[in-house]
Design a protein around this motif. Structure first.
Motif, PDB file in Angstrom:
ATOM      1  N   PHE A 106       0.832  -1.210   0.000  1.00 30.47           N
ATOM      2  CA  PHE A 106       0.000   0.000   0.000  1.00 30.47           C
ATOM      3  C   PHE A 106       0.867   1.261   0.000  1.00 30.47           C
ATOM      4  O   PHE A 106       0.625   2.199  -0.761  1.00 30.47           O
ATOM      5  CB  PHE A 106      -0.879  -0.044   1.264  1.00 30.47           C
ATOM      6  N   ARG A 154     -11.109   4.224  -5.120  1.00 31.24           N
ATOM      7  CA  ARG A 154     -10.658   3.466  -3.937  1.00 31.24           C
ATOM      8  C   ARG A 154      -9.652   2.436  -4.442  1.00 31.24           C
ATOM      9  O   ARG A 154      -9.904   1.253  -4.491  1.00 31.24           O
ATOM     10  CB  ARG A 154     -11.869   2.778  -3.295  1.00 31.24           C
ATOM     11  N   CYS A 156      -7.012   1.017  -3.433  1.00 30.55           N
ATOM     12  CA  CYS A 156      -6.348  -0.027  -2.642  1.00 30.55           C
ATOM     13  C   CYS A 156      -6.952  -1.407  -2.897  1.00 30.55           C
ATOM     14  O   CYS A 156      -6.240  -2.397  -3.049  1.00 30.55           O
ATOM     15  CB  CYS A 156      -6.350   0.315  -1.158  1.00 30.55           C
ATOM     16  N   SER A 157      -8.271  -1.474  -2.962  1.00 28.80           N
ATOM     17  CA  SER A 157      -8.899  -2.788  -3.176  1.00 28.80           C
ATOM     18  C   SER A 157      -8.485  -3.367  -4.523  1.00 28.80           C
ATOM     19  O   SER A 157      -8.182  -4.549  -4.642  1.00 28.80           O
ATOM     20  CB  SER A 157     -10.423  -2.663  -3.136  1.00 28.80           C
ATOM     21  N   SER A 254     -10.853  -5.668   8.346  1.00 32.95           N
ATOM     22  CA  SER A 254     -10.185  -5.209   7.142  1.00 32.95           C
ATOM     23  C   SER A 254      -8.769  -4.850   7.577  1.00 32.95           C
ATOM     24  O   SER A 254      -8.289  -5.366   8.569  1.00 32.95           O
ATOM     25  CB  SER A 254     -10.947  -4.013   6.583  1.00 32.95           C
ATOM     26  N   CYS A 255      -8.085  -3.971   6.858  1.00 31.21           N
ATOM     27  CA  CYS A 255      -6.812  -3.474   7.372  1.00 31.21           C
ATOM     28  C   CYS A 255      -7.080  -2.808   8.722  1.00 31.21           C
ATOM     29  O   CYS A 255      -8.136  -2.207   8.909  1.00 31.21           O
ATOM     30  CB  CYS A 255      -6.252  -2.403   6.434  1.00 31.21           C
ATOM     31  N   CYS A 258      -7.780   0.825   8.171  1.00 29.92           N
ATOM     32  CA  CYS A 258      -8.600   0.897   6.943  1.00 29.92           C
ATOM     33  C   CYS A 258      -9.114   2.317   6.739  1.00 29.92           C
ATOM     34  O   CYS A 258      -9.498   2.995   7.693  1.00 29.92           O
ATOM     35  CB  CYS A 258      -9.778  -0.083   7.047  1.00 29.92           C
ATOM     36  N   PRO A 345     -14.729  -1.922   4.045  1.00 28.55           N
ATOM     37  CA  PRO A 345     -14.968  -1.721   2.620  1.00 28.55           C
ATOM     38  C   PRO A 345     -16.412  -2.027   2.244  1.00 28.55           C
ATOM     39  O   PRO A 345     -17.011  -2.950   2.781  1.00 28.55           O
ATOM     40  CB  PRO A 345     -14.021  -2.724   1.950  1.00 28.55           C
TER      41      PRO A 345
END
Ligand code: SF4
Length: 346
Positions: A106, A154, A156-157, A254-255, A258, A345
């Motif tokens: 990331f 978005r 990152c996903s 999630s992370c 996040c 998310p």
């Protein structure tokens, strides 16, 4: 009817890319191998356990985990313990755990400045990893992904999970023979956007009618219609300890940092992982653009109330190794975060 049966009987599958209408019945037991994209969260864990309950042999199942922070040393986003937790689950269930990631994760992707997105590392079939890509067009980000259901902003996903998974399936030679079922744990209850997902479809990496070679890959979301209660119920039945993040109070895993984090989560991160919080805070200041449009993570944390966290769970979540048994049998505890805040998310 229990929900194992519901899923088997309610599913009907239409090939989108191969278009052999009319619809053919979907038989989840008819595949040569099963790849579960496994985050360590409750939903992907429920998927694995569901496969076992409907009769898929564990030797046909591979757990595959995407390392959001990469493997080069960045700790910007994820729970430190997540990879070790995934490995502990895989070992307990007698399944291999494979990993893939974008080089630098990331943080490197976010810091792109007139440079191409980094290569993707996927298993090389010999116990190591091999790089793919990394020669794309140059671009600049220098900001966090946008808090949106739109995957083009978005990023990152898309860049750290979806594209990685597809690169892996497209390049790993194993998927050029037989039939593969990719299994993921999105549920309709999580968001309006996820409610629209299909339960079964051809996977985006499918190439069953390719000219030079073929890949028959379907995508199944077996718990799409499940309620959270059903998810915890199957995990309790199998006596597997939930990821420590749930025991700290998170309702979705999630992370840890996040972009969808709630005020209470940012307040908790500031308390239990002050260095990680400060890294995000400094990047927001450096970019002059905050993650949430209206508030910085510092302001979010000021507005939130930290979860009440037991030290043993803070230590477990912040460790790089699993310090607790993964199988707890009848001593299974419903985590504090169950049925609570479900920021994550969409
Ligand atoms: S969990 Fe959150 S921050 Fe991590 S990749 Fe997904 S949307 Fe992005």
């Amino acid at each position: 009817m229990d929900y194992v049966q519901q899923d088997l009987w309610a599913s009907e599958y239409v090939h989108e890319q191969s278009k052999p209408s009319p619809a053919v019945p979907f038989d989840p037991l008819s595949y040569d191998r099963y790849v579960v994209f496994f985050s360590g969260g409750k939903d992907s864990l429920a998927c694995v356990l569901h496969l076992l309950e409907i009769g898929v042999p564990s030797r046909k199942i591979v757990l595959h985990h995407h390392l959001v922070d990469g493997a080069e040393g960045s700790n910007l986003m994820d729970w430190p313990v997540t990879e070790a937790y995934c490995k502990a689950v895989a070992d307990h269930l007698g399944m291999p755990l494979e990993t893939s990631w974008r080089v630098g994760g990331f943080e490197q992707e976010m810091l792109r400045q007139n440079s191409p997105t980094a290569a993707v590392m996927i298993p090389d079939g010999k116990g190591g990893h091999v790089a793919h890509g990394g020669q794309g067009p140059e671009g600049t980000r220098l900001k966090f992904p946008q808090v949106s259901a739109d995957l083009s902003t978005r990023w990152c996903s898309a860049y750290l999970k979806i594209d990685i998974g597809s690169t892996y399936l497209r390049h790993d030679q194993r998927y050029r023979s037989g039939k593969t079922l990719v299994v993921t744990g999105e549920r309709a209850q999580e968001s309006a956007a996820r409610a629209k997902y299909k339960t079964c479809e051809a996977h985006r990496a499918d190439l069953r009618h390719g000219r030079q070679h073929q890949r028959h890959i379907d995508h199944w979301r077996p718990i799409h219609a499940w309620l959270e209660e059903q998810v915890w119920d199957i995990i309790r039945r199998h006596g597997i300890r939930a990821h420590p993040g749930y025991h700290l109070g998170w309702g979705r895993l999630s992370c840890r940092q996040c972009i969808f984090g709630s005020k209470n989560q940012w307040a908790t991160i500031r308390l239990v992982a002050p260095q990680a919080f400060e890294s995000i805070n400094s990047y927001e200041k450096r970019f002059g653009v905050t993650i949430q449009r209206k508030h910085s993570v510092g302001q979010m944390a000021d507005m939130g109330t930290p979860y009440e966290c037991e030290q043993k769970w803070i230590d477990a979540a912040n460790a790089r190794e699993m310090t607790m048994e993964i199988y707890v049998g009848d001593n299974w505890e419903m985590p504090k975060g169950a049925f609570g805040e479900s920021a994550g998310p969409t």
